[in-house]
Design an enzyme around this catalytic site. Sequence first.
Site, short mmCIF file in Angstrom:
data_model
loop_
_atom_site.label_atom_id
_atom_site.label_comp_id
_atom_site.label_asym_id
_atom_site.label_seq_id
_atom_site.Cartn_x
_atom_site.Cartn_y
_atom_site.Cartn_z
N MET A 27 49.21 22.87 71.32
CA MET A 27 48.99 23.29 69.93
C MET A 27 49.16 24.81 69.80
SD MET A 27 46.29 20.85 68.02
CE MET A 27 44.78 21.56 68.65
N TYR A 29 49.13 28.99 70.80
CA TYR A 29 48.26 30.07 71.26
C TYR A 29 48.06 29.92 72.77
CZ TYR A 29 45.56 34.17 70.21
OH TYR A 29 45.14 35.48 70.12
N HIS A 34 48.14 26.58 79.95
CA HIS A 34 49.42 26.02 79.49
C HIS A 34 50.56 26.45 80.42
CE1 HIS A 34 47.20 26.36 75.50
NE2 HIS A 34 47.45 25.07 75.59
N GLY A 144 46.64 19.03 80.57
CA GLY A 144 45.55 19.63 81.32
C GLY A 144 44.34 18.71 81.39
N LYS A 146 41.27 19.65 81.37
CA LYS A 146 40.11 20.10 80.59
C LYS A 146 39.83 19.10 79.47
CE LYS A 146 40.34 23.52 77.67
NZ LYS A 146 39.82 22.91 76.42
N ARG A 184 40.72 28.20 71.85
CA ARG A 184 39.58 28.48 70.98
C ARG A 184 38.72 29.65 71.49
NH1 ARG A 184 40.02 22.72 70.07
NH2 ARG A 184 40.01 22.29 67.83
#
Length: 279
Positions: A27, A29, A34, A144, A146, A184
Amino acid sequence: METIDTIQEMRRFLAGRDGLVALVPTMGYLHEGHASLMREARRRADTVVASVFVNPIQFGVGEDLESYPRDLERDRLIAGEAGADVIFAPTVAEMYPQGYQSFVNVEGITGRLCGASRPGHFRGVTTVVTKLLNIVQPGIALFGMKDFQQLAVIRTMVADLNMNVEIVGMPIVREPDGLALSSRNARLDDAQRKSALCLSRALFAAKEAFSRGERSAATLSALALAPIGAEVEAQVDYLELCDSATLEPVTTADEKTLLALAVKIGTVRLIDNCILGEE
């Protein structure tokens, strides 16, 4: 490195490429987490596609769709350095044109953890991932760990729908102080950034107790909750010990038990997890 914003262009670009295609859906940013996916994709594949799309249908009412950080030029630099050949950055109208009405829903495994606290979230995730897989037609797609539940849901969807793609899960990348990398995190102020360390402290507290022989899920949960409770701005969404295959809750932990948590730091919702028996 090219940036493409239409499905037709994306398909035309790929039609001229030979060999294995890898997809890294994001998504945007972008951060080192990443980048680690893209480097692994570069190692495995002949062509690496990184998608950048803030998917509106996976956000609920009152969630952070509008405030989600965006910086496509920064993303281009990070993706290029990590080995991506192209960024696919479609508009919302390109992905969901007027009259759009088709969705993909995975049941069962989506009903707990983030699925319980974010109704409709995973329907949005599985729909957009299905569309990206159909558009890019990769041989492998990397995600990922996470977002452990997301990875489990996508693997279930791919198996159930006989999709011809290998789903690769990659380890969580953390800051030196333990905070899991997340787009975030950019929304945290300095004080909140310090408070956010309670997530990794919670995981490490439980892992340490498990390594000493503690197996009671209730006791491990209590130990994990303690550092979160010490932070004034931290509000627990969930903290659960689950079977890492089914995501069903457990009362007795073993080497493969997943500890998953979601915590709000101020208005920023963060997630993290660990497998208790893994280093």
